[in-house]
Scaffold this motif. Structure first.
Motif, short mmCIF file in Angstrom:
data_model
loop_
_atom_site.label_atom_id
_atom_site.label_comp_id
_atom_site.label_asym_id
_atom_site.label_seq_id
_atom_site.Cartn_x
_atom_site.Cartn_y
_atom_site.Cartn_z
N PRO A 34 3.47 10.88 -6.88
CA PRO A 34 3.16 9.58 -6.27
C PRO A 34 4.22 8.52 -6.54
O PRO A 34 4.79 8.45 -7.63
CB PRO A 34 1.82 9.21 -6.89
CG PRO A 34 1.76 9.96 -8.18
CD PRO A 34 2.53 11.23 -7.94
N GLN A 35 4.45 7.70 -5.53
CA GLN A 35 5.40 6.60 -5.62
C GLN A 35 4.70 5.26 -5.86
O GLN A 35 5.35 4.23 -5.97
CB GLN A 35 6.24 6.52 -4.34
CG GLN A 35 7.00 7.81 -4.05
CD GLN A 35 7.94 8.20 -5.18
OE1 GLN A 35 8.79 7.41 -5.57
NE2 GLN A 35 7.77 9.39 -5.71
N ALA A 36 3.38 5.30 -5.95
CA ALA A 36 2.56 4.11 -6.19
C ALA A 36 1.22 4.59 -6.73
O ALA A 36 0.93 5.79 -6.69
CB ALA A 36 2.37 3.33 -4.88
N PRO A 37 0.38 3.67 -7.24
CA PRO A 37 -0.92 4.09 -7.75
C PRO A 37 -1.75 4.88 -6.73
O PRO A 37 -2.48 5.79 -7.10
CB PRO A 37 -1.60 2.76 -8.11
CG PRO A 37 -0.45 1.87 -8.48
CD PRO A 37 0.64 2.24 -7.51
N ALA A 73 -6.97 4.68 3.35
CA ALA A 73 -6.57 3.47 2.61
C ALA A 73 -7.80 2.66 2.21
O ALA A 73 -7.93 2.24 1.05
CB ALA A 73 -5.60 2.63 3.44
N LYS A 74 -8.70 2.46 3.15
CA LYS A 74 -9.93 1.72 2.86
C LYS A 74 -10.76 2.45 1.81
O LYS A 74 -11.27 1.85 0.87
CB LYS A 74 -10.73 1.52 4.15
CG LYS A 74 -11.97 0.69 3.95
CD LYS A 74 -12.68 0.44 5.27
CE LYS A 74 -13.89 -0.45 5.04
NZ LYS A 74 -14.60 -0.74 6.29
N GLN A 75 -10.90 3.76 1.98
CA GLN A 75 -11.66 4.59 1.03
C GLN A 75 -11.08 4.49 -0.38
O GLN A 75 -11.81 4.52 -1.36
CB GLN A 75 -11.59 6.04 1.53
CG GLN A 75 -12.24 7.07 0.68
CD GLN A 75 -12.05 8.46 1.29
OE1 GLN A 75 -12.42 8.70 2.43
NE2 GLN A 75 -11.45 9.35 0.54
N GLU A 76 -9.76 4.34 -0.46
CA GLU A 76 -9.08 4.22 -1.76
C GLU A 76 -9.06 2.79 -2.29
O GLU A 76 -8.46 2.51 -3.33
CB GLU A 76 -7.64 4.74 -1.64
CG GLU A 76 -7.55 6.23 -1.34
CD GLU A 76 -8.05 7.09 -2.49
OE1 GLU A 76 -7.60 6.86 -3.64
OE2 GLU A 76 -8.88 7.99 -2.26
N LEU A 78 -7.79 0.05 -0.77
CA LEU A 78 -6.61 -0.74 -0.41
C LEU A 78 -6.89 -1.67 0.75
O LEU A 78 -7.45 -1.26 1.76
CB LEU A 78 -5.45 0.19 -0.03
CG LEU A 78 -4.97 1.19 -1.07
CD1 LEU A 78 -3.90 2.09 -0.48
CD2 LEU A 78 -4.47 0.47 -2.30
N GLN A 79 -6.48 -2.94 0.60
CA GLN A 79 -6.49 -3.87 1.73
C GLN A 79 -5.10 -3.89 2.35
O GLN A 79 -4.95 -3.96 3.56
CB GLN A 79 -6.89 -5.26 1.28
CG GLN A 79 -8.34 -5.38 0.94
CD GLN A 79 -8.73 -6.82 0.65
OE1 GLN A 79 -7.90 -7.69 0.43
NE2 GLN A 79 -10.02 -7.07 0.64
N ASP A 80 -4.08 -3.85 1.50
CA ASP A 80 -2.69 -3.82 1.94
C ASP A 80 -2.11 -2.46 1.57
O ASP A 80 -2.31 -1.98 0.45
CB ASP A 80 -1.88 -4.92 1.25
CG ASP A 80 -2.39 -6.31 1.58
OD1 ASP A 80 -2.84 -6.52 2.72
OD2 ASP A 80 -2.35 -7.18 0.69
N GLY A 105 -1.45 -0.02 -3.73
CA GLY A 105 -1.94 -0.23 -5.08
C GLY A 105 -0.99 -1.00 -5.96
O GLY A 105 -1.26 -1.24 -7.13
N ARG A 106 0.14 -1.41 -5.39
CA ARG A 106 1.13 -2.26 -6.07
C ARG A 106 1.94 -2.96 -4.99
O ARG A 106 1.97 -2.50 -3.84
CB ARG A 106 2.03 -1.45 -6.99
CG ARG A 106 2.98 -0.49 -6.26
CD ARG A 106 4.06 0.03 -7.22
NE ARG A 106 4.87 1.06 -6.61
CZ ARG A 106 5.89 0.86 -5.77
NH1 ARG A 106 6.22 -0.37 -5.39
NH2 ARG A 106 6.58 1.87 -5.27
#
Length: 113
Positions: A34-37, A73-76, A78-80, A105-106
């Protein structure tokens, strides 16, 4: 050929994945590097090597992949988030089975690299 990639092997159940979503058209799972959370890959069950090889008959599938990316994304939580589709080796594609990265996530910088 796309069926012979690691993603083809994942789709056939030969390699396990950390699945977050599945339906008759695609599979979504956490990236092993992964490159982000949050870094999820959404792949079609149909073996399309890269976006530049998609045809008119793939229009609905391509739209579905993006809708699933937003759903994941929503399930995880994330808004952005960022979606990325690399097409070709010079664009950074390393697995030649079409896939959508869902990253978040960041804070994400631009340009990405």
């Amino acid at each position: 050929m796309s069926q012979d990639t690691i993603f083809g092997r994942i789709l056939r159940g030969e390699i396990p994945c950390d699945q977050v979503y599945a339906d008759e058209h695609c599979l979504a799972f956490r990236d092993v590097t992964p490159q982000a959370p949050v870094h999820v890959l959404v792949i079609p069950r149909e073996p399309i090597p890269q976006l530049s090889e998609a045809q008119a008959e793939h229009q609905n599938l391509l739209g579905h992949l993006l809708l699933v990316a937003a759903k994941v994304a929503k399930q995880e939580g994330l808004q952005d988030f960022r979606t990325v589709i690399n097409s070709g080796a010079d664009a950074g594609q390393t697995v030649f089975h079409l896939h959508v990265h869902v990253i978040g996530g960041r804070p994400l910088a631009w340009p990405p690299g």
